[in-house]
Scaffold this motif. Structure first.
Motif, mmCIF file in Angstrom:
data_model
loop_
_atom_site.group_PDB
_atom_site.id
_atom_site.type_symbol
_atom_site.label_atom_id
_atom_site.label_comp_id
_atom_site.label_asym_id
_atom_site.label_seq_id
_atom_site.Cartn_x
_atom_site.Cartn_y
_atom_site.Cartn_z
ATOM 1 N N GLN A 208 -4.395 46.860 75.946
ATOM 2 C CA GLN A 208 -3.409 47.959 75.669
ATOM 3 C C GLN A 208 -3.444 48.167 74.097
ATOM 4 O O GLN A 208 -3.880 47.510 73.425
ATOM 5 N N TRP B 87 -1.432 46.722 68.154
ATOM 6 C CA TRP B 87 -0.012 46.767 69.315
ATOM 7 C C TRP B 87 0.377 45.264 69.468
ATOM 8 O O TRP B 87 1.504 45.087 69.787
ATOM 9 N N GLU B 88 -0.544 44.523 69.586
ATOM 10 C CA GLU B 88 -0.187 43.107 70.185
ATOM 11 C C GLU B 88 0.205 42.228 69.251
ATOM 12 O O GLU B 88 0.928 40.907 69.326
ATOM 13 N N TYR B 89 -0.063 42.249 67.820
ATOM 14 C CA TYR B 89 0.039 41.106 66.968
ATOM 15 C C TYR B 89 1.438 40.760 66.432
ATOM 16 O O TYR B 89 1.370 39.679 65.922
ATOM 17 N N GLN B 90 2.449 41.463 66.569
ATOM 18 C CA GLN B 90 3.460 40.899 66.461
ATOM 19 C C GLN B 90 4.638 40.339 67.449
ATOM 20 O O GLN B 90 4.376 40.957 68.600
ATOM 21 N N PRO B 91 5.120 39.165 67.356
ATOM 22 C CA PRO B 91 5.416 38.383 65.946
ATOM 23 C C PRO B 91 4.497 37.390 65.842
ATOM 24 O O PRO B 91 4.397 36.587 65.002
ATOM 25 N N LEU B 92 3.216 37.143 66.761
ATOM 26 C CA LEU B 92 2.705 35.605 66.774
ATOM 27 C C LEU B 92 1.250 35.928 66.451
ATOM 28 O O LEU B 92 0.557 34.822 66.473
ATOM 29 N N GLY B 93 0.846 37.129 65.933
ATOM 30 C CA GLY B 93 -0.588 37.005 65.219
ATOM 31 C C GLY B 93 -1.606 37.556 66.416
ATOM 32 O O GLY B 93 -1.077 37.780 67.441
ATOM 33 N N PRO B 94 -2.799 37.675 65.905
ATOM 34 C CA PRO B 94 -3.737 38.196 66.911
ATOM 35 C C PRO B 94 -3.910 37.588 68.053
ATOM 36 O O PRO B 94 -4.012 36.256 67.941
ATOM 37 N N PHE B 95 -4.427 38.321 69.226
ATOM 38 C CA PHE B 95 -4.769 37.312 70.462
ATOM 39 C C PHE B 95 -5.907 37.949 70.998
ATOM 40 O O PHE B 95 -7.108 37.431 70.657
ATOM 41 N N LEU B 96 -5.748 38.955 71.980
ATOM 42 C CA LEU B 96 -6.839 39.476 72.802
ATOM 43 C C LEU B 96 -7.773 40.282 71.884
ATOM 44 O O LEU B 96 -8.739 40.575 72.127
ATOM 45 N N LEU C 233 10.729 43.100 69.902
ATOM 46 C CA LEU C 233 10.025 43.855 69.628
ATOM 47 C C LEU C 233 9.552 44.991 70.326
ATOM 48 O O LEU C 233 9.530 44.871 71.701
ATOM 49 N N ASN D 126 6.774 45.905 71.920
ATOM 50 C CA ASN D 126 5.637 45.594 72.731
ATOM 51 C C ASN D 126 5.990 44.725 73.765
ATOM 52 O O ASN D 126 5.370 44.342 74.851
ATOM 53 N N TYR E 93 -5.106 30.776 61.322
ATOM 54 C CA TYR E 93 -4.533 30.773 62.711
ATOM 55 C C TYR E 93 -5.464 30.220 63.464
ATOM 56 O O TYR E 93 -6.618 30.265 63.378
ATOM 57 N N PHE F 258 1.006 28.098 62.479
ATOM 58 C CA PHE F 258 0.046 27.350 62.313
ATOM 59 C C PHE F 258 0.275 25.833 62.161
ATOM 60 O O PHE F 258 0.469 25.291 63.276
ATOM 61 N N LEU G 123 -0.089 35.756 60.189
ATOM 62 C CA LEU G 123 -1.031 35.760 61.325
ATOM 63 C C LEU G 123 -0.378 34.536 62.395
ATOM 64 O O LEU G 123 -1.067 34.207 63.137
#
Lengths: 435, 435
Positions: free
Chosen positions: A188, A252-261, B158, B160, A168, B260, B257
């Motif tokens: 968050q 908490w944040e990673y769904q559905p687009l993956g890790p971010f902050l 979802l 979040n 990613y 991509f 992830l």
């Protein structure tokens, strides 16, 4: 071809000695290594250099002592980033390596070269390139299995894993050199129950990720994939990477687009780019892709990979808490493991990244993903060492940790060694957590 | 604040006329707009300009006619990218706007300014900034509902979604200006059955995504979040974005992830940055965040948002197949909808992005995510229009489409209009698919 290079390339001669005395027997930077970086001497601006023993060689300063392509390469290294040098490609880096090796092993050149050497301890190091894009892969199969098992105990690896080099896009703006403090991020976190307001505050599950950084050399044009057989010509070299991660923010944040902050607040890299040529003697088979696993699709298949696709680099992670540093204790080793934990080769990552037409640029950073060895003591992150934070670690001085606390320093080192060759090191990637 | 600006700022006077005659009544670029871009005149290199009617004004060329901050800004625009100008911040962009507005509406300045005007049709346009990092959000709630329903009919959003402005890092290297052809990517696709080898080939489900681009102006330092109340001072302006997507590649690669290769082969942007100041009269409430939804967490809450957090911009997507273009048919409108389909404001995206300490840099691109209106005819992508590819669309000439075919051109336009103000346009973002 790598094999030919090792046999015929004088730069791998284990008996070669430099007139830079600190280089001989140096655990990281003997004359057989010659890694590239950007440094500022005490009294000057940022420029390209090569680490040799306890010294740094100013490349542009010695360009006049080199010939043809090596001279051109050394002049390109005179800028404040190495992007233009890396973009010139593998042949140019090889010419520079060979030219510098000759200068540093020839006593007759000492007088001419010596003024271009600076004591490393008096220099400031910098991120060696402008990183256009940073991609983080997930090629450590044992890490993927461990993390997958925390979420899906019965089915840790998703069905695409053995076909697709999963990756990613990461954040390039927050890449910092080893030694720069890491500020604990706030964010968050998952609410205690469905529908409740998520709590906000400093991450309580801050973790390191043991990775290697693969640097793109020559780029490709948009719409023109890099064939697997040419992929290594687009790789300049390797450094150490720590992709700091806030596990509670990530969950908490990673769904559905993956890790971010959870990832983009900071990534640390080691200062020196160890070139593909320097690593040639340490090429080895890919133990992480066992017999019986699916054959890679054609665009990812290179018959050389089974013998020499991987790099025999050993990595180690240490922690030094604030108390340990105050008490003068040695850093405590948390884990060690080989870079061969990669399920995909560096060349496969390059071929996959570009197969849809995406263009890579010189200085782009490809992270391997967390590398966990698969053996006990080879966990590449605290979330693995502590089984998701359920089990704490006790350090030699009695302190305990599940995740990182303010004041903790994490130190990653890496090296390659093999009978019949000089040991070379990748230096270190370290940083202290601040509140 | 914004309301005061509209009332006191002479640049919003709907009756203002320019001595550049093509500007008066121009559907996109009247003197009330003054968007920023990078252009090359017939006989020169790339530099900053402002679109006015059918002309482009060379900013550095008229710096000497401006005063103080406006003059400084115009000089900064003389470079081949606008990054340094945008980094100077909102006040500087406002001074430049006001200064240029005065020059273009004052007949006495015509003689002095006219030599700096170039016919737009003779100029080449460029991507206006060096994009350090590109982040794509998922703020279009109706799109998130539609896409979620394809995967999870009972639970499309979802847990979040209404707390976290969901986003992920995109690829900056493959951002291209409107007008550059898009080469259909090849890649792995989901195997027909579990455990089978995935097929490889050109994407058969190539799609557009109707988005808006938010450009970061002044950046922030690593570890220093931007408070929500200051977030707009870090936004330079808005363009049109098409985040081309290969749905079949995405479906196979995206877990765990995120997307991509399905996205990183190409993203198209429109050439002109319409500044936040130009959009001030079109500020409006956030209809996409209905009463009863959770209140944003403190770091995302700004009491002004309920009245003026959103931009009243209307977007339209058209298709022109190769046959349509050969036959001279007009492009066919596929959908239209408002930018107010964003669940989060642009300021909330900036505050969220930086809350963990991530640093934004001038010229960074924040995509809104696909904006779907929630009404029929307001779908922002073909996967929504065709209900996941199950239903084809019939075009006026009898051709049918589920996804894009080679030779198809997609054209996105956007504009803002409101009683009592001059209509302004964002120009267009278009590209043809090639095989």
């Amino acid at each position: 071809m790598t094999e030919t290079t090792i046999e015929t390339d004088f730069t791998h001669d284990p008996d070669a000695k430099s007139w830079v005395e600190s280089a001989n027997g140096h655990p990281a930077f003997p004359v057989q290594n010659l890694p590239l970086g950007i440094f500022s001497p005490k009294d000057g601006g940022a420029r390209g250099g090569i680490a040799i023993g306890d010294m740094i060689l100013d490349l542009a300063d010695i360009a006049g002592l080199l010939e043809l392509e090596a001279a051109t390469a050394a002049r390109l290294a005179g800028q404040s980033t190495l992007n233009d040098l890396l973009d010139r490609g593998a042949d140019s880096l090889r010419a520079l390596r060979q030219g510098v090796f000759k200068l540093l092993t020839d006593d007759d050149k000492k007088t001419a070269v010596e003024p271009a050497l600076h004591k490393a301890k008096d220099c400031k190091l910098h991120v060696p390139v402008t990183v256009g894009d940073y991609t983080d892969f997930y090629s450590g199969i044992h890490h993927a299995e461990n993390i997958g098992a925390l979420f899906r105990p019965d089915n840790p690896l998703l069905p695409n894993y053995k076909y697709v080099p999963i990756g990613y896009h990461g954040r390039s703006s927050s890449i910092r050199l080893s030694g720069v403090d890491v500020k604990r991020p706030s964010g968050q976190k998952k609410p205690p129950e469905d529908g409740a307001q998520p709590p906000f505050g400093p991450s309580a599950r801050l973790d390191y990720e043991l990775e290697m950084a693969i640097w793109v050399g020559k780029g490709n044009a948009l719409g023109h994939p890099i064939p697997i057989g040419e992929a290594e010509e687009h790789i300049a070299g390797i450094s150490i990477l720590n992709d700091w991660s806030a596990r509670d923010i990530q969950a908490w944040e990673y769904q559905p687009l993956g890790p971010f902050l959870a990832k983009n607040f900071h990534s640390s890299i080691s200062p020196w780019i160890v070139t593909i040529d320097a690593l040639a003697p340490f090429r080895t088979a890919q133990p992480a892709r066992p017999e019986g696993d699916p054959k890679p699709l054609d665009y990812l298949f290179d018959e050389r990979d089974q013998a020499t696709g991987a790099f025999g680099i050993t990595m180690e992670v240490f922690i030094a808490t604030e108390k340990m540093r105050q008490d003068g204790d040695e850093p405590h080793r948390l884990s060690t493991g080989p870079m061969t934990a990669m399920y995909w080769t560096a060349a496969q990552l390059v071929a996959h990244h570009s197969v849809g037409g995406c263009n890579l640029r010189s200085g782009d950073l490809l992270g391997t993903g967390t590398l966990t060895s698969g053996d006990e003591g080879g966990e590449g992150s605290l979330i693995e060492l502590t089984e998701g934070g359920k089990k704490s670690i006790t350090l030699p001085n009695g302190e305990t940790r599940t995740f990182l606390e303010d004041g903790d320093e994490v130190i990653i080192t890496a090296f390659a060694e093999k009978d019949g060759f000089a040991r070379i090191g990748l230096g270190e990637c370290r940083a202290v957590i601040t509140g």
